[in-house]
Design a protein around this motif. Structure first.
Motif, short mmCIF file in Angstrom:
data_model
loop_
_atom_site.label_atom_id
_atom_site.label_comp_id
_atom_site.label_asym_id
_atom_site.label_seq_id
_atom_site.Cartn_x
_atom_site.Cartn_y
_atom_site.Cartn_z
N ILE A 46 105.51 139.11 29.68
CA ILE A 46 104.22 138.80 30.31
C ILE A 46 104.24 139.22 31.77
O ILE A 46 103.30 139.85 32.28
CB ILE A 46 103.93 137.29 30.20
N LEU A 47 105.32 138.90 32.46
CA LEU A 47 105.44 139.24 33.88
C LEU A 47 105.44 140.75 34.10
O LEU A 47 104.92 141.23 35.12
CB LEU A 47 106.71 138.62 34.46
N SER A 48 106.00 141.51 33.16
CA SER A 48 106.00 142.97 33.30
C SER A 48 104.58 143.52 33.27
O SER A 48 104.29 144.53 33.92
CB SER A 48 106.84 143.61 32.20
N LYS A 49 103.70 142.86 32.54
CA LYS A 49 102.29 143.28 32.52
C LYS A 49 101.60 142.89 33.83
O LYS A 49 100.78 143.64 34.36
CB LYS A 49 101.56 142.64 31.33
N SER A 50 101.96 141.74 34.37
CA SER A 50 101.34 141.26 35.60
C SER A 50 101.77 142.07 36.81
O SER A 50 101.08 142.08 37.83
CB SER A 50 101.68 139.78 35.80
N GLU A 110 102.54 140.61 43.47
CA GLU A 110 103.65 140.11 44.30
C GLU A 110 104.28 138.87 43.67
O GLU A 110 105.51 138.76 43.58
CB GLU A 110 103.15 139.79 45.71
N LYS A 111 103.44 137.93 43.23
CA LYS A 111 103.96 136.70 42.61
C LYS A 111 104.72 137.03 41.33
O LYS A 111 105.75 136.39 41.02
CB LYS A 111 102.81 135.74 42.30
N ALA A 112 104.23 138.01 40.58
CA ALA A 112 104.90 138.39 39.33
C ALA A 112 106.29 138.93 39.61
O ALA A 112 107.26 138.58 38.93
CB ALA A 112 104.06 139.43 38.59
#
Length: 268
Positions: A126-130, A140-142
């Motif tokens: 999920i974070l890789s998409k964000s 930045e948060k991701a």
């Protein structure tokens, strides 16, 4: 539940522990209703208490908790996202995939911020998409959430982004952020790639390539490995004046970050 919402809205001083004790008397059948209740609660501390309760009690009732992500009110979706991220099992994360591109930025922020403490490596997908989000703050948060995972899996996520063909077109701040994450997570493994970006010729003074060089140097300054130190010392002896100057400044910054300002100029 509606009476509970009205009572809490009238009593902002109500203790969170008392709210949790009360909710536990309602049983699992009330989980969906309590999730819906989040949209009516005015005070942040009360919403936090309810989110904490749902995170603990909803672990085996994810389908009920997930109803909130389909709500038309963004703040209900945001709170539901926080709960699902805290639960953090595969089923909960599958629901988060559905809102990773939600139109409301605050929902997307809630997803990446709450995944920071998730122990399920599937969260990295999920974070890789964000990381590619349209909003700079979400990106930045991701990245910061990915860094918190450490390990080879987190390193691989960042590596795939920076080695893609699109990376050179990224804005400087995004390049800097991603390369720093790559350097921090990769240690020794990141040095050769970053050195290569610094040394790459830019005969036609392409601004994108130059920003990539500067971002790579900044990333080396954040690398804790001895290999980074040796690489910067070697670059400091380059016959190319711009490389030599950049390496010298980067070496000073790295030593400041690693050893402190008083020891930054010491030979090592």
């Amino acid at each position: 539940l509606q009476l509970l919402a009205e009572a809490l809205n009238e009593q902002p001083e109500m203790d969170q522990k008392k709210i949790a004790v009360y909710l536990k008397h309602l049983g699992w059948e009330s989980l969906a209703g309590i999730t819906d209740l989040l949209g009516d609660i005015q005070h942040r501390q009360h919403r936090d208490a309810i989110c904490n309760y749902l995170s603990d009690e909803g672990k085996n009732k994810v389908d009920l908790i997930s109803r909130g992500i389909f709500d038309k009110r963004w703040f209900v979706v945001r709170n539901s996202a926080a709960i699902l991220a805290r639960i953090g099992d595969d089923k909960a994360l599958n629901y988060l995939f559905k809102i990773v591109n939600h139109e409301e930025k605050r929902v997307r922020l809630a997803v990446v911020e709450n995944l920071k403490n998730c122990t399920n490596l599937k969260a990295l997908e999920i974070l890789s998409k964000s990381v590619m989000d349209q909003d700079a703050e979400v990106r930045e948060k991701a990245v910061h959430s990915i860094i918190s995972y450490k390990g080879s899996e987190a390193f691989q996520v960042i590596e795939e982004v920076i080695q893609s063909e699109k990376f050179i077109t990224f804005e400087y701040n995004d390049k800097k952020l991603l390369l720093e994450a790559y350097s921090i997570l990769g240690g020794d493994k990141a040095v050769s790639f970053l050195t290569g970006l610094i040394l790459k010729y830019n005969l036609f003074r392409n601004p994108a390539r130059e920003s990539q060089r500067l971002a790579a140097a900044e990333a080396l300054a954040h690398n804790q490995s001895e290999k980074a130190e040796k690489a910067l010392l070697a670059l400091g002896s380059s016959w190319r004046m711009n490389i030599r100057s950049l390496a010298t400044a980067t070496l000073h910054k790295r030593r400041t970050l690693v050893y402190g300002e008083d020891n930054a100029d010491n030979d090592r």
